[in-house]
Write a protein that holds these residues in place. Structure first.
Motif, PDB file in Angstrom:
ATOM      1  N   GLN A 115      52.106  13.627  -3.515  1.00 10.54           N
ATOM      2  CA  GLN A 115      51.353  12.516  -3.553  1.00 10.54           C
ATOM      3  C   GLN A 115      50.366  12.617  -2.144  1.00 10.54           C
ATOM      4  O   GLN A 115      50.925  13.081  -1.117  1.00 10.54           O
ATOM      5  N   PHE A 116      49.212  12.395  -2.469  1.00  7.24           N
ATOM      6  CA  PHE A 116      48.170  12.589  -1.363  1.00  7.24           C
ATOM      7  C   PHE A 116      47.322  11.212  -1.251  1.00  7.24           C
ATOM      8  O   PHE A 116      46.663  10.711  -2.321  1.00  7.24           O
ATOM      9  N   TYR A 125      46.981   6.950  -4.485  1.00  3.37           N
ATOM     10  CA  TYR A 125      47.359   8.280  -4.323  1.00  3.37           C
ATOM     11  C   TYR A 125      46.949   9.007  -5.435  1.00  3.37           C
ATOM     12  O   TYR A 125      46.987   8.614  -6.533  1.00  3.37           O
ATOM     13  N   PHE A 126      46.774  10.475  -5.297  1.00  2.35           N
ATOM     14  CA  PHE A 126      46.632  11.367  -6.326  1.00  2.35           C
ATOM     15  C   PHE A 126      47.846  12.334  -6.423  1.00  2.35           C
ATOM     16  O   PHE A 126      48.141  12.644  -5.121  1.00  2.35           O
ATOM     17  N   SER A 127      48.155  12.927  -7.079  1.00  2.21           N
ATOM     18  CA  SER A 127      49.160  14.168  -7.361  1.00  2.21           C
ATOM     19  C   SER A 127      48.649  14.899  -8.480  1.00  2.21           C
ATOM     20  O   SER A 127      48.392  14.424  -9.526  1.00  2.21           O
ATOM     21  N   LEU A 128      48.321  16.275  -8.675  1.00  7.14           N
ATOM     22  CA  LEU A 128      48.312  17.115  -9.920  1.00  7.14           C
ATOM     23  C   LEU A 128      49.694  17.293 -10.424  1.00  7.14           C
ATOM     24  O   LEU A 128      50.514  17.895  -9.657  1.00  7.14           O
ATOM     25  N   ALA A 129      49.722  17.471 -11.824  1.00  3.17           N
ATOM     26  CA  ALA A 129      50.903  17.872 -12.245  1.00  3.17           C
ATOM     27  C   ALA A 129      50.439  18.661 -13.612  1.00  3.17           C
ATOM     28  O   ALA A 129      49.598  18.427 -14.399  1.00  3.17           O
ATOM     29  N   SER A 130      51.354  19.952 -13.826  1.00  3.07           N
ATOM     30  CA  SER A 130      51.157  20.661 -15.150  1.00  3.07           C
ATOM     31  C   SER A 130      52.418  20.357 -15.832  1.00  3.07           C
ATOM     32  O   SER A 130      53.647  20.608 -15.441  1.00  3.07           O
ATOM     33  N   ASN A 131      52.067  19.896 -17.153  1.00  2.74           N
ATOM     34  CA  ASN A 131      53.145  19.634 -18.035  1.00  2.74           C
ATOM     35  C   ASN A 131      53.009  20.790 -19.224  1.00  2.74           C
ATOM     36  O   ASN A 131      52.293  20.405 -20.060  1.00  2.74           O
ATOM     37  N   ASN A 132      53.834  21.707 -19.100  1.00  2.00           N
ATOM     38  CA  ASN A 132      53.688  22.679 -20.289  1.00  2.00           C
ATOM     39  C   ASN A 132      52.155  23.299 -20.244  1.00  2.00           C
ATOM     40  O   ASN A 132      51.633  23.472 -21.511  1.00  2.00           O
ATOM     41  N   GLN A 192      47.959   6.598  -8.630  1.00  2.00           N
ATOM     42  CA  GLN A 192      49.265   5.467  -8.337  1.00  2.00           C
ATOM     43  C   GLN A 192      48.188   4.723  -7.397  1.00  2.00           C
ATOM     44  O   GLN A 192      47.662   5.051  -6.336  1.00  2.00           O
ATOM     45  N   SER A 193      48.134   3.293  -7.714  1.00  2.00           N
ATOM     46  CA  SER A 193      47.507   2.554  -6.734  1.00  2.00           C
ATOM     47  C   SER A 193      48.826   1.323  -6.341  1.00  2.00           C
ATOM     48  O   SER A 193      49.584   0.779  -6.993  1.00  2.00           O
ATOM     49  N   ILE A 194      48.489   1.122  -4.980  1.00  2.00           N
ATOM     50  CA  ILE A 194      49.672   0.098  -4.316  1.00  2.00           C
ATOM     51  C   ILE A 194      48.916  -0.994  -3.719  1.00  2.00           C
ATOM     52  O   ILE A 194      48.270  -0.499  -2.827  1.00  2.00           O
ATOM     53  N   GLU A 237      37.651  13.913   0.155  1.00  2.00           N
ATOM     54  CA  GLU A 237      36.619  14.583  -0.426  1.00  2.00           C
ATOM     55  C   GLU A 237      36.918  16.054  -0.887  1.00  2.00           C
ATOM     56  O   GLU A 237      36.346  16.425  -1.950  1.00  2.00           O
ATOM     57  N   SER A 238      37.739  16.879  -0.274  1.00  2.00           N
ATOM     58  CA  SER A 238      38.125  18.186  -0.781  1.00  2.00           C
ATOM     59  C   SER A 238      39.503  18.167  -1.587  1.00  2.00           C
ATOM     60  O   SER A 238      39.977  19.180  -1.404  1.00  2.00           O
ATOM     61  N   TYR A 239      40.094  17.099  -1.861  1.00  2.00           N
ATOM     62  CA  TYR A 239      41.363  17.150  -2.485  1.00  2.00           C
ATOM     63  C   TYR A 239      41.631  18.230  -3.629  1.00  2.00           C
ATOM     64  O   TYR A 239      42.134  18.960  -3.414  1.00  2.00           O
ATOM     65  N   PHE A 240      40.527  18.369  -4.597  1.00  2.00           N
ATOM     66  CA  PHE A 240      40.338  19.362  -5.682  1.00  2.00           C
ATOM     67  C   PHE A 240      40.375  20.571  -5.322  1.00  2.00           C
ATOM     68  O   PHE A 240      40.887  21.583  -5.772  1.00  2.00           O
ATOM     69  N   ILE A 241      39.226  20.643  -4.165  1.00  2.00           N
ATOM     70  CA  ILE A 241      39.122  22.108  -3.566  1.00  2.00           C
ATOM     71  C   ILE A 241      40.506  22.659  -3.078  1.00  2.00           C
ATOM     72  O   ILE A 241      40.886  24.016  -3.380  1.00  2.00           O
ATOM     73  N   ASP A 242      41.221  21.921  -2.582  1.00  2.00           N
ATOM     74  CA  ASP A 242      42.369  22.144  -1.683  1.00  2.00           C
ATOM     75  C   ASP A 242      43.508  22.554  -2.764  1.00  2.00           C
ATOM     76  O   ASP A 242      44.547  23.314  -2.365  1.00  2.00           O
ATOM     77  N   TYR A 243      43.716  21.593  -3.907  1.00  2.00           N
ATOM     78  CA  TYR A 243      44.933  21.600  -4.619  1.00  2.00           C
ATOM     79  C   TYR A 243      44.864  22.141  -6.245  1.00  2.00           C
ATOM     80  O   TYR A 243      45.900  22.426  -6.609  1.00  2.00           O
ATOM     81  N   LEU A 244      43.595  22.363  -6.563  1.00  2.00           N
ATOM     82  CA  LEU A 244      43.642  22.871  -7.777  1.00  2.00           C
ATOM     83  C   LEU A 244      44.275  24.317  -7.909  1.00  2.00           C
ATOM     84  O   LEU A 244      44.515  24.765  -8.870  1.00  2.00           O
ATOM     85  N   LYS A 245      43.964  25.117  -6.784  1.00  2.00           N
ATOM     86  CA  LYS A 245      44.570  26.315  -6.717  1.00  2.00           C
ATOM     87  C   LYS A 245      46.010  26.641  -7.010  1.00  2.00           C
ATOM     88  O   LYS A 245      46.708  27.652  -7.205  1.00  2.00           O
ATOM     89  N   CYS A 246      46.539  25.486  -6.594  1.00  2.00           N
ATOM     90  CA  CYS A 246      48.166  25.365  -6.875  1.00  2.00           C
ATOM     91  C   CYS A 246      48.374  25.663  -8.288  1.00  2.00           C
ATOM     92  O   CYS A 246      49.595  26.071  -8.803  1.00  2.00           O
TER      93      CYS A 246
END
Length: 188
Positions: free
Chosen positions: A40-41, A56-63, A71-73, A177-186
């Motif tokens: 989570q980020f 918070y955001f997290s990226l997940a790949s399901n199949n 997620q909001s707290i 601002e750069s969340y997707f730039i940094d983590y989509l490559k995963c």
């Protein structure tokens, strides 16, 4: 010779810090399929008058299907109004290049869970999963996010993104601002 050493050191620093490592939280492969998710980020934090909101955001790949886990707290000594997700809920991300990326809710209808902590404060935790539409998805890999709009079932709330966020909760520095730039490559 000094110039050569300076150039080599500069290039080493550039390559060492050019990409953030993928911080994988879960990586499961079994007879049902595969599931992989990032940690989570923190994307948004607001603390005002004894009320706080953390998103918070997290990226997940399901199949092979890429999801954004949201997620909001919320925390307050007063009652916390529920912001519910349903099938029509969406997240709109405005990019630095002017384009807008839409994410569609695929999670169950939910208004979150209200919990009371030991110190008497109310806490509402709301989570859901969103999928990306094909339009402008590639732009997320190259353009920063400047603004997020969440369409809940009965309300729309806007969240501006910061270039750098120093969390009051853990004193860490985040770059939403750069969340997707940094983590989509995963997930390439």
């Amino acid at each position: 010779m000094k110039k050569f050493i300076s150039i080599v050191l500069l290039l080493l620093n550039f390559f060492a810090f050019a990409q953030k490592p993928c911080e994988i939280d879960t990586d499961i492969t079994d007879s049902i399929g595969t599931y992989k998710s990032t940690k989570q980020f923190l994307i948004f934090e607001r603390n005002f008058a004894g009320n706080s909101t953390n998103i918070y955001f997290s990226l997940a790949s399901n199949n092979g299907i890429l999801n954004l886990e949201f997620q909001s707290i919320q925390r307050s000594s007063d009652f916390i109004k529920a912001n519910c997700f349903d099938k029509s809920s969406k997240i709109y991300l405005q990019l630095n290049n002017g384009k807008i990326v839409t994410l569609l809710n695929v999670g169950a209808d939910t208004c979150g869970t209200l919990l009371r902590s030991d110190d008497g404060k109310n806490n509402r935790i709301t989570s859901s999963s969103f999928v990306f539409t094909k339009e402008n998805f590639e732009d997320l890999k190259t353009s920063k996010i400047t603004f997020m709009r969440i369409q809940f079932s009965g309300e729309i709330i806007d969240y501006p993104f910061k270039t750098e966020l120093v969390s009051e909760m853990d004193n860490k520095i985040y770059q939403p601002e750069s969340y997707f730039i940094d983590y989509l490559k995963c997930f390439d």
